[in-house]
Write a protein that holds these residues in place. Structure first.
Motif, mmCIF file in Angstrom:
data_model
loop_
_atom_site.group_PDB
_atom_site.id
_atom_site.type_symbol
_atom_site.label_atom_id
_atom_site.label_comp_id
_atom_site.label_asym_id
_atom_site.label_seq_id
_atom_site.Cartn_x
_atom_site.Cartn_y
_atom_site.Cartn_z
ATOM 1 N N UNK A 223 -14.898 -4.780 6.335
ATOM 2 C CA UNK A 223 -14.273 -3.725 7.148
ATOM 3 C C UNK A 223 -15.377 -2.904 7.818
ATOM 4 N N UNK A 235 -20.796 -2.354 3.935
ATOM 5 C CA UNK A 235 -21.936 -2.759 3.106
ATOM 6 C C UNK A 235 -21.588 -3.963 2.229
ATOM 7 N N UNK A 236 -22.560 -4.838 2.127
ATOM 8 C CA UNK A 236 -22.421 -6.075 1.367
ATOM 9 C C UNK A 236 -23.672 -6.213 0.497
ATOM 10 N N UNK A 261 -17.572 -9.471 -4.522
ATOM 11 C CA UNK A 261 -17.581 -8.087 -4.059
ATOM 12 C C UNK A 261 -17.046 -8.005 -2.624
ATOM 13 N N UNK A 264 -13.258 -8.345 -2.612
ATOM 14 C CA UNK A 264 -12.627 -7.093 -3.061
ATOM 15 C C UNK A 264 -12.637 -6.049 -1.955
ATOM 16 N N UNK A 265 -13.798 -5.901 -1.323
ATOM 17 C CA UNK A 265 -13.936 -4.821 -0.329
ATOM 18 C C UNK A 265 -13.057 -5.081 0.889
ATOM 19 N N UNK A 268 -9.368 -3.993 0.311
ATOM 20 C CA UNK A 268 -9.074 -2.639 -0.139
ATOM 21 C C UNK A 268 -8.009 -1.926 0.693
ATOM 22 N N UNK A 269 -8.038 -2.137 1.988
ATOM 23 C CA UNK A 269 -7.112 -1.395 2.848
ATOM 24 C C UNK A 269 -5.827 -2.154 3.177
#
Lengths: 289, 481
Positions: A223, A235-236, A261, A264-265, A268-269
């Motif tokens: 995102x 960020x990754x 990760x 997941x990120x 999130x939205x």
């Protein structure tokens, strides 16, 4: 600053193509880079990939997959002659231009859009490029363009079954991608693999490529909000270090990506994105603006 | 009406919305003076002579403060005239008074050594500045003054490019436009204003006010190109082919992160991301506005500067229980006093001497708690005069479903990578005239300071404009010779 839409077409189911006057981007963009589009006054900023461009005439083309409120509103409300409020870019780093040898460039669903300029440039640079598009059949796009641009273009399509939701489509996509990539890697030699597409499918493809030990480059789509390195939404973790996909990427060494990760990120939205979509659909049905 | 000169020790208060009401929305907290109240406060000013006045010395852009305050009293019978005269005095040094009146740390600058402070309350300079700007805007007095200024501008025929439409760039642009230069601002985002738009919340600085101040610059002839990222869309070298001088005011756009496990868990934001979603993208109006922001029930904000207060108070307005966690003690909080007081009134808790060491997530990769090490202060002080702190080896874990990291920013990386541009520790190096290692390229604000305040950036913008004017005057004379 508004940018005029010169042309618009529906290329396939939910895949919309726009040709837009954006000379500041057309002049500078390189394969692998992206733009941020803000289409409406109360709209969000979304990253999109210029697919083709003309530096002299000052236009770029963009292809959106209708998957949320903004892309749906763009498809419904914008027509040739209208203007897109903001197109910022080019952003991100160009894909590395190297002689890898035999390259397999994989685009999953609309990920194929981003593969196009990179694969074309790699072929022109002297690589022998095979492109693979894994996608539901009704959403297959750019076939002719790929056939002209690279050594070989393979479409691994599948039909959509009645009652399928996003989960079933994603499941089938992963299954098809994994099987096809395995088949190709077992039967042929490749020096480099590129993937673009949903992160879950990218991870599944990576797990296959890893078995063969072939170098792999992945363009990531976390995102983003500002996409100029200011906010850190994108960020990754790459090789244990925090990177910003917008200014350090979007391309990274797939072997170093923390895939779980990232997945997941990106998710999130999702609940709020659905809410925005429902809100828009309700407004459409109610005849409100 | 004869006024007897008498010391009035107490400040005339400005009305504020009660905390329980204002935490429910993003409307402005402080309502500002009326003309009557402003004159009452202005009358308290001792009118120190300009060559002595400590307020002028304390102001980074050296506004003639007793001068503008005096106009309010002098023309008290004609409010429009009084404000116009006062605004004219302010504009000589500051083109964004509605902004600075709201966001400057007056207690550390103009108000710090106010002589009235020896006998009573210091003059409320910030609120008077804000009053002049607001009243002028509401009555169109600023436009009137602008119409008088614009025709008098003599065109110089030279072009200046400004990078970044934040406080430094806007100030430099305004000053250079008034001097007759052809000014173009390159802005990466879709709106001009920089940190005034994306960083400072609506309840502290309404965006319509920033837009109106920027609109005035456009009327001075300043051109603003949004969506242009210098370093990507166009390089500084290319700008130098088209322009006679360049000013870099690209700010401190890169957020500092905490190097602790779990920092990328969902629900952990940099203050920049959180505030950009809320302010620039108006996520508090979601879903009418498309950009969402997730705010949980228990929010921890790490840091105690103005940005931390802004993030904490914004989160509070989404109904969250908010705690500010700071590794140092209360005496080292760097935020403006007013912001800290407002935060406390709004029910924000402060926890001091705790330093985050780990972010703890649930099975879905979402933050659920933060582990902190308890810190203690030593007598020894660091280079910034703050007491040094050390870990105690004791830990405390606090539950949180949202964490906002507000521990500072670095200068924007895209600009800093320009070939030939001398940079130290991420900051652009400049000489005493704010010129960089590239001739004709000047820089100011957070791009050279690392991280400072709106008014210091504006001070740089003003100083750079002066230096650019001198540089271009020489260039013009040499060109004509």
């Amino acid at each position: 600053m508004p940018y005029k839409i010169l042309d618009k077409k529906e290329l396939a189911m939910n895949e919309v193509w726009y040709k837009v006057h954006a000379p500041h981007v057309a002049k500078k963009v390189e394969p692998g880079q992206f733009v941020i589009v803000r289409a409406f006054e109360n709209g969000e900023r979304i990253p999109l990939t210029p697919v083709e461009w003309d530096r002299e005439e000052g236009w770029i083309t963009l292809i959106t997959f209708i998957r949320g409120k903004t892309t749906m509103r763009m498809a419904n409300e914008l027509k040739p002659g209208d203007e897109i409020l903001n197109i910022a870019g080019p952003l991100g780093n160009p894909a590395p231009m190297k002689k890898y040898g035999r390259v397999l460039a994989i685009g999953m669903i609309t990920g194929i859009v981003e593969v196009f300029p990179i694969a074309k440039a790699w072929q022109e640079f002297g690589n022998d490029v095979t492109t693979l598009h894994v996608s539901p059949n009704p959403m297959v796009i750019l076939e002719e363009k790929f056939e002209k641009a690279v050594s070989r273009h393979i479409v691994e399509g599948f039909d959509l079954q009645p009652g399928w939701g996003m989960n079933e489509i994603a499941g089938e996509l992963v299954k098809r991608a994994v099987a096809k990539v395995r088949e190709l890697l077992e039967s042929e030699h490749f020096d480099m693999v590129l993937t673009v597409g949903p992160a879950g499918a990218q991870k599944a493809v990576f797990n296959v490529v890893k078995e063969f030990g072939i170098p792999m480059h992945a363009d990531l789509h976390p995102i983003m909000v500002d996409a100029t390195g200011m906010c850190g939404a994108c960020r990754v973790t790459i090789g244990g270090e925090v990177k910003f996909a917008c200014i350090d990427g979007p391309g990274f060494d797939a072997y170093k990506v923390d895939w779980d990760e990232l997945i997941h990120r990106i998710g999130f939205y999702a609940p709020m994105e659905r809410l925005a979509m429902e809100h828009y659909m309700k407004a459409l049905q109610g005849g409100e603006q | 009406m004869a006024v007897k000169r008498k010391l009035i020790k107490e400040r005339v208060p400005t009305p504020e919305r009660p905390a329980e009401e204002r935490v429910k929305d993003f409307g402005e907290v402080n309502l500002g003076y009326t003309f009557e109240l402003a004159v009452k406060e202005a009358e308290r000013c001792l009118q120190c002579p300009a060559n002595y006045a400590p307020c002028i010395k304390g102001c980074p852009v050296h506004i003639n403060i007793p001068g503008f305050i005096g106009k309010l009293v002098e023309y008290r019978d004609d409010p429009d005239r009084a404000v116009k005269e006062a605004l004219n005095v302010i504009w000589a040094c500051n083109s964004l008074p509605a902004t600075t009146g709201r966001v400057c740390p007056q207690e550390d600058q103009c108000e710090m050594n106010c002589v009235m402070g020896k006998v009573g309350d210091k003059i409320n300079i910030g609120k008077l500045e804000r009053f002049v700007a607001d009243y002028a805007r509401e009555r169109g007095i600023d436009e009137e003054l602008l119409f008088e200024i614009v025709p008098k501008i003599e065109k110089k025929g030279q072009k200046v490019a400004i990078i970044g439409a934040g406080p430094a760039g806007l100030t430099a642009a305004g000053e250079l436009a008034k001097l007759g230069y052809d000014v173009t601002i390159y802005e990466a985002l879709h709106e001009a204003g920089g940190v005034l738009m994306y960083g400072i919340p609506e309840f502290r600085l309404p965006k319509s006010i920033v837009e109106s101040e920027i609109d005035k610059l456009r009327k001075l002839g300043v051109r603003i190109l949004t969506d242009h990222i210098v370093g990507k869309t166009v390089t500084i070298e290319e700008l130098l082919e088209e322009y006679d001088a360049v000013f870099i005011g690209s700010g401190a756009g890169t957020p500092r992160l905490i190097n602790a496990p779990g920092v990328n868990l969902n629900g952990i934001y940099t203050a920049n991301e959180f505030l950009t979603r809320v302010n620039l993208m108006k996520a508090y109006l979601f879903p009418e506005y498309d950009t969402p922001v997730y705010v949980g029930k228990k929010v921890i904000v790490i840091g105690a500067g103005n940005t931390a207060m802004d993030a904490a108070r914004s989160a509070r307005r989404f109904g969250a229980e908010v705690t500010i966690a700071y590794r140092r003690g209360p005496e080292d909080v760097s935020a403006r006093i007013e912001e800290v007081e407002h935060a406390k009134e709004e029910g924000i808790k402060f926890e001091f001497f705790i330093n985050p060491v780990e972010f703890i997530g649930d099975e879905n990769g979402k933050v659920k708690a933060v582990k902190f090490e308890k810190m203690k202060a030593l007598e020894e002080r660091d280079s910034r005069g703050k007491r040094k702190i050390v870990g105690t080896g004791e830990y405390v874990t606090i539950e949180a479903d949202t964490v906002i990291i507000a521990i500072g920013k670095h200068p924007n990386r895209l600009i800093v990578n320009t070939p030939g541009l001398k940079v130290e520790r991420g900051r652009i190096v400049v000489d005493e005239n704010l010129m960089t290692s590239i001739p004709g390229v000047f820089a100011g604000g957070d791009a050279i300071r690392g991280e400072a305040t709106v008014i210091l950036a504006m001070g740089d913008g003003r100083k750079a404009a002066k230096a650019i004017h001198e540089y271009l005057t020489k260039k013009r004379e040499n060109g004509n010779a």
